[in-house]
Design a protein around this motif. Structure first.
Motif, PDB file in Angstrom:
ATOM      1  N   SER A  45      74.100  53.516  24.389  1.00 34.63           N
ATOM      2  CA  SER A  45      73.867  54.584  24.994  1.00 34.63           C
ATOM      3  C   SER A  45      72.715  55.106  25.118  1.00 34.63           C
ATOM      4  CB  SER A  45      75.030  55.670  24.724  1.00 34.63           C
ATOM      5  OG  SER A  45      76.320  55.296  24.524  1.00 34.63           O
ATOM      6  N   TRP A  52      74.696  62.110  26.263  1.00 36.95           N
ATOM      7  CA  TRP A  52      74.449  60.592  25.978  1.00 36.95           C
ATOM      8  C   TRP A  52      75.131  59.737  27.025  1.00 36.95           C
ATOM      9  CZ3 TRP A  52      71.393  58.487  22.349  1.00 36.95           C
ATOM     10  CH2 TRP A  52      71.042  59.255  21.257  1.00 36.95           C
ATOM     11  N   ALA A  54      76.289  55.626  28.970  1.00 32.67           N
ATOM     12  CA  ALA A  54      76.429  54.514  28.418  1.00 32.67           C
ATOM     13  C   ALA A  54      75.418  53.883  29.477  1.00 32.67           C
ATOM     14  CB  ALA A  54      77.724  54.045  28.988  1.00 32.67           C
TER      15      ALA A  54
END
Length: 98
Positions: A45, A52, A54
């Motif tokens: 991430s 955050w 991915a």
């Protein structure tokens, strides 16, 4: 004591987290260090300034390191010595072991 202006704090915080990555091992149980179970899949991430997000799901620690450290991909700064078997070099010299 003088307080730091919020705008200065926010700028310092964004500089610290800019292009910062986080790797999470995708195994059951509590979170563990990156070195634990290097063959396990991982989620990479990146901090986008707010949360955050991915970036990738990779098969193991080596693939995660290729994303985290692209300038050193394919190099190993501390290569492991050749394996000598289960019982070590002394046992091998005595004719024991594998």
């Amino acid at each position: 004591m003088e307080e730091e202006p919020l705008s200065d704090w926010a700028e310092r915080r964004s500089r610290r987290r800019a292009d910062r990555y986080r790797v999470v091992t995708l195994t059951p149980g509590p979170p563990a260090g990156g070195h634990v179970d290097p063959a396990a899949p991982r989620l990479v991430s990146r901090w986008n300034g707010y949360e955050w997000e991915a970036v990738a799901v990779v098969a193991n620690l080596a693939e995660a390191k290729r994303i985290l450290y692209p300038e050193t991909a394919g190099t190993d700064p501390t290569p492991c010595p050749p394996a000598v078997g289960r019982h070590g070099r002394a046992a091998q010299e005595r004719g024991e072991g594998s």
